[in-house]
Design a protein around this motif. Structure first.
Motif: not given
Length: 242
Positions: A66-78, A120-128, A155-160
């Protein structure tokens, strides 16, 4: 929780990332801590491709939906790897120079702090990733972290998220572990970075063992799943609302 953003004069990692991107080389990104000897981060590793990533990171990117949030993304490799896989991703970082580089690399990136209520925003996956739970700083801040995640997850989203259990630093020759329970939690570390003449402020960073993470998560209505264990007391966890 601190909701600060960095400025270029206090952004050593961002300066290193910017140099590597614009000049194809960078000097030493030095890391200091009151608990450890001086270390350094290989800047080129911040630009690694999917094939060069550790298995835990590859697994997290494969599972991101789904819609992914990449937190602390640095140089953006992920974020770049997700984009190349056809996935939608927003990258955030408190470093202005890192965000500038990500944008030039074609990443949808903004300078933002996860804990800033104005973000703010709504995300299906939050990456850390890359010990991404470190941004929590201290165990006591996990409450704020889980409350914030609830606001951002669909709803139904997760943190990885990945982290490491630093208990190996206290391992005895017989395989037992000796940790002074009267001290602060053994995974609470302070760091400071320096790149050339750019010196950052000291910041707190959290390495949290899986059982402790699970116990805190349960208090705030989250279910914790061990997705995969790494080769050296590190792991990838999935956090979802129970």
């Amino acid at each position: 929780m601190k909701t600060d953003l960095l400025t270029p004069d206090k952004d050593p990692m961002g300066k290193a990332i910017h140099d590597y991107f614009t000049k194809h080389r960078a000097g030493r990104l030095r890391v200091f801590s009151s608990q450890f000897d001086e270390d350094e981060i290989p800047v080129k590793d911040l630009f690694r491709t999917y094939d060069d990533m550790p298995e835990l990171e590859q697994k997290a990117l494969d599972l991101a939906e789904g819609k992914v949030l990449d937190v602390g993304a640095g140089a953006g490799c992920h974020s770049l790897a997700l984009k190349q896989a056809g996935k939608e991703c927003l990258a955030i970082d408190i470093s202005p120079l890192s965000v500038e580089v990500m944008q030039e690399r074609g990443v949808d990136a903004v300078q933002a702090n996860l804990f800033d209520p104005h973000f703010c925003g709504q995300f299906d996956t939050i990456l850390l990733l890359m010990n991404g739970l470190g941004i929590v700083g201290k165990l006591k801040n996990l409450a704020d972290f889980f409350q914030r995640i609830k606001q951002l997850l669909r709803p139904g989203g997760c943190v990885l998220a990945d982290s490491s259990d630093l208990r190996y630093l206290y391992e005895e020759e017989d395989g037992s572990f000796v940790v002074n329970l009267a001290d602060d939690y053994y995974g609470e570390i302070d760091f400071r970075m320096q790149y050339q003449q750019v010196k950052g402020d000291t910041f707190d960073w959290l390495y949290v063992d899986f059982d402790t993470l699970s116990a805190y998560a349960a208090q705030y209505g989250f279910r914790t799943e061990m997705v995969q264990e790494g080769p050296h007391y590190n792991y990838l966890a999935r956090l979802s609302l129970a």
